[in-house]
Enzyme design. Sequence first.
Site, PDB file in Angstrom:
ATOM      1  N   ASP A  10     -45.641  35.419  -5.686  1.00 46.32           N
ATOM      2  CA  ASP A  10     -45.254  36.476  -4.757  1.00 46.32           C
ATOM      3  C   ASP A  10     -44.574  35.855  -3.549  1.00 46.32           C
ATOM      4  O   ASP A  10     -44.866  34.716  -3.173  1.00 46.32           O
ATOM      5  CB  ASP A  10     -46.449  37.307  -4.302  1.00 46.32           C
ATOM      6  CG  ASP A  10     -46.037  38.661  -3.721  1.00 46.32           C
ATOM      7  OD1 ASP A  10     -44.898  39.120  -3.990  1.00 46.32           O
ATOM      8  OD2 ASP A  10     -46.826  39.264  -2.987  1.00 46.32           O
ATOM      9  N   GLY A  11     -43.661  36.603  -2.966  1.00 48.01           N
ATOM     10  CA  GLY A  11     -42.988  36.210  -1.742  1.00 48.01           C
ATOM     11  C   GLY A  11     -43.156  37.307  -0.708  1.00 48.01           C
ATOM     12  O   GLY A  11     -43.341  38.477  -1.051  1.00 48.01           O
ATOM     13  N   GLU A  48     -39.378  35.103  -2.898  1.00 50.43           N
ATOM     14  CA  GLU A  48     -39.737  35.395  -4.296  1.00 50.43           C
ATOM     15  C   GLU A  48     -39.213  34.293  -5.209  1.00 50.43           C
ATOM     16  O   GLU A  48     -39.919  33.830  -6.107  1.00 50.43           O
ATOM     17  CB  GLU A  48     -39.170  36.756  -4.724  1.00 50.43           C
ATOM     18  CG  GLU A  48     -39.755  37.948  -4.000  1.00 50.43           C
ATOM     19  CD  GLU A  48     -41.145  38.358  -4.456  1.00 50.43           C
ATOM     20  OE1 GLU A  48     -41.739  37.700  -5.343  1.00 50.43           O
ATOM     21  OE2 GLU A  48     -41.657  39.357  -3.922  1.00 50.43           O
ATOM     22  N   ASP A  70     -44.103  40.367  -9.344  1.00 52.70           N
ATOM     23  CA  ASP A  70     -43.819  41.759  -9.001  1.00 52.70           C
ATOM     24  C   ASP A  70     -42.366  41.919  -8.543  1.00 52.70           C
ATOM     25  O   ASP A  70     -41.978  42.968  -8.058  1.00 52.70           O
ATOM     26  CB  ASP A  70     -44.793  42.285  -7.942  1.00 52.70           C
ATOM     27  CG  ASP A  70     -44.683  41.571  -6.609  1.00 52.70           C
ATOM     28  OD1 ASP A  70     -43.766  40.759  -6.409  1.00 52.70           O
ATOM     29  OD2 ASP A  70     -45.538  41.833  -5.743  1.00 52.70           O
ATOM     30  N   HIS A 124     -48.957  45.872  -5.574  1.00 55.24           N
ATOM     31  CA  HIS A 124     -49.969  46.626  -4.821  1.00 55.24           C
ATOM     32  C   HIS A 124     -50.670  47.702  -5.652  1.00 55.24           C
ATOM     33  O   HIS A 124     -50.914  48.809  -5.183  1.00 55.24           O
ATOM     34  CB  HIS A 124     -49.346  47.237  -3.559  1.00 55.24           C
ATOM     35  CG  HIS A 124     -48.589  46.238  -2.753  1.00 55.24           C
ATOM     36  ND1 HIS A 124     -49.178  45.158  -2.129  1.00 55.24           N
ATOM     37  CD2 HIS A 124     -47.255  46.116  -2.506  1.00 55.24           C
ATOM     38  CE1 HIS A 124     -48.267  44.440  -1.517  1.00 55.24           C
ATOM     39  NE2 HIS A 124     -47.086  44.986  -1.736  1.00 55.24           N
ATOM     40  N   ASP A 134     -50.149  37.859  -2.631  1.00 49.65           N
ATOM     41  CA  ASP A 134     -49.593  38.625  -1.515  1.00 49.65           C
ATOM     42  C   ASP A 134     -50.278  38.241  -0.204  1.00 49.65           C
ATOM     43  O   ASP A 134     -49.613  38.007   0.807  1.00 49.65           O
ATOM     44  CB  ASP A 134     -49.742  40.129  -1.780  1.00 49.65           C
ATOM     45  CG  ASP A 134     -49.148  40.966  -0.670  1.00 49.65           C
ATOM     46  OD1 ASP A 134     -47.910  40.941  -0.500  1.00 49.65           O
ATOM     47  OD2 ASP A 134     -49.926  41.639   0.042  1.00 49.65           O
TER      48      ASP A 134
END
Length: 156
Positions: A10-11, A48, A70, A124, A134
Amino acid sequence: MLKIVKMFTDGSCLGNPGPGGYAVILRYKFNEKILTAGFYLTTNNRMELMAVISGLEFLKTPCSVKIITDSLYVKKGIIDWMPIWKKKKWKTTNKKNVKNIDLWLRIDNALKNHSVEWLWIKAHIGHLENEKCDIIARKSAKQPSINDYYYEKSKF
């Protein structure tokens, strides 16, 4: 036989552009490694990409890697857009340089050593590792320590 590694990425960016961070969780058998870093001025897309790059570059031997992200930008970029960009010498259909070309080139190079499967998940929604990435990425964004020289250079 290749080692089977799961990679969750994740970024995050606080503002876009703004301070950003990435996080990677690597799992091999019962071992887990977390990679993270924060940048002073960058974009969400760059973070990302950096998450995937960091995870792939960390692996020292060829592996079978399942990457769970994601980011549709990353997944579509690798699967759909990158083959076209490579044929067009890293130019878009408008004949402009691909954005974030420095990172796409690093990913392209890092992918050569591994067999990769991509899995996109919605952000999320309570996916344990995605939520953990995250949280870690946001924390790194709040404590930056690295300049994203390519991003800063490309804006002048």
